[in-house]
Design a protein around this motif. Structure first.
Motif, PDB file in Angstrom:
ATOM      1  N   GLN A 275       0.954  -1.359   0.151  1.00  0.00           N
ATOM      2  CA  GLN A 275      -0.047  -0.011   0.055  1.00  0.00           C
ATOM      3  C   GLN A 275       0.627   1.231  -0.004  1.00  0.00           C
ATOM      4  O   GLN A 275       0.623   2.360  -0.719  1.00  0.00           O
ATOM      5  CB  GLN A 275      -0.911   0.042   1.342  1.00  0.00           C
ATOM      6  N   LYS A 276       1.884   1.280   0.728  1.00  0.00           N
ATOM      7  CA  LYS A 276       2.713   2.276   0.852  1.00  0.00           C
ATOM      8  C   LYS A 276       3.522   2.500  -0.249  1.00  0.00           C
ATOM      9  O   LYS A 276       3.634   3.847  -0.777  1.00  0.00           O
ATOM     10  CB  LYS A 276       3.753   2.130   1.990  1.00  0.00           C
ATOM     11  N   GLU A 277       3.911   1.532  -0.989  1.00  0.00           N
ATOM     12  CA  GLU A 277       4.288   1.709  -2.334  1.00  0.00           C
ATOM     13  C   GLU A 277       3.757   2.364  -3.238  1.00  0.00           C
ATOM     14  O   GLU A 277       3.777   3.071  -4.352  1.00  0.00           O
ATOM     15  CB  GLU A 277       5.280   0.306  -2.826  1.00  0.00           C
ATOM     16  N   ARG A 278       2.349   1.624  -3.455  1.00  0.00           N
ATOM     17  CA  ARG A 278       1.344   2.108  -4.298  1.00  0.00           C
ATOM     18  C   ARG A 278       0.959   3.688  -4.163  1.00  0.00           C
ATOM     19  O   ARG A 278       0.482   4.107  -5.091  1.00  0.00           O
ATOM     20  CB  ARG A 278      -0.051   1.165  -4.076  1.00  0.00           C
ATOM     21  N   GLU A 279       1.016   4.057  -3.017  1.00  0.00           N
ATOM     22  CA  GLU A 279       0.715   5.534  -2.943  1.00  0.00           C
ATOM     23  C   GLU A 279       1.589   6.507  -3.544  1.00  0.00           C
ATOM     24  O   GLU A 279       1.221   7.595  -3.526  1.00  0.00           O
ATOM     25  CB  GLU A 279       0.650   5.773  -1.246  1.00  0.00           C
ATOM     26  N   LYS A 280       2.710   5.921  -3.837  1.00  0.00           N
ATOM     27  CA  LYS A 280       3.683   6.783  -4.850  1.00  0.00           C
ATOM     28  C   LYS A 280       3.134   7.269  -5.704  1.00  0.00           C
ATOM     29  O   LYS A 280       3.726   8.148  -6.654  1.00  0.00           O
ATOM     30  CB  LYS A 280       5.175   6.163  -4.780  1.00  0.00           C
ATOM     31  N   ASP A 281       2.256   6.426  -6.524  1.00  0.00           N
ATOM     32  CA  ASP A 281       1.525   6.753  -7.741  1.00  0.00           C
ATOM     33  C   ASP A 281       2.474   6.741  -8.966  1.00  0.00           C
ATOM     34  O   ASP A 281       2.574   7.930  -9.479  1.00  0.00           O
ATOM     35  CB  ASP A 281       0.786   8.102  -7.642  1.00  0.00           C
TER      36      ASP A 281
END
Length: 169
Positions: A140-146
């Motif tokens: 999730q943290k990685e995905r939030e970097k967009d």
């Protein structure tokens, strides 16, 4: 007449969309996978033993086996019964002494997609592979970097057993 036809087409399209959405499989959480592992630990160990005994076998799923003549029909059934019980889509390995992957979730193409499951490492997991405390939270943290993502990380369960999550955008 025009409104009736439009309504029918609209209802048909909505039905198709709903059908597709309900058919889409969601990524299993770490907790679900770990609970399944702990509940069926002896069956997972049995699969490791079987897969290592069957020296020629490199890949097996419910429908495909490679090479096709690697095991008997009786053995194929034994594998497939265990795969179904453990909710595993496929088992594969290029080096059974190194690692054996048990895919539970897989979507996409060969160049882009996602996969999550279990991985057994007969030897120590290589240092270049990243271990995290929780794959779901880390992803999730990685995905939030967009930004496009190349994600391949592990979470230790116990002993030689790990969860893995791989995503390539």
């Amino acid at each position: 007449m025009y409104n009736k036809r439009f309504e029918l087409v609209f209802l048909f399209l909505i039905s198709i969309i709903l059908l597709l959405l309900t058919a889409c499989e969601s990524v299993p959480t770490d907790d679900i996978l770990i609970n399944n592992f702990r509940e069926h630990k002896s069956d997972f160990k049995k699969l490791i033993t079987m897969f290592r005994q069957d020296k020629e076998l490199g890949y097996i799923s419910q429908k495909i086996i490679s090479p096709m003549d690697a095991v008997s029909e009786e053995r194929k059934k034994e594998y497939r019964d265990l795969l179904k019980e453990l909710k595993i889509k496929q088992i594969k390995s290029y080096d059974k002494n190194e690692n054996i992957a048990f895919n539970v979730y897989a979507v996409g193409l060969s160049v882009t997609g996602a996969a999550k499951g279990y991985e057994y490492w007969g030897k120590q997991i290589p240092a270049h592979l990243e271990l995290v405390r929780n794959l779901d939270e880390d992803y999730q943290k990685e995905r939030e970097k967009d930004e496009p993502l190349a994600y391949y990380k592990f979470r230790h369960i116990e002993g030689h057993w790990y969860l893995y999550y791989s995503v390539d955008d």
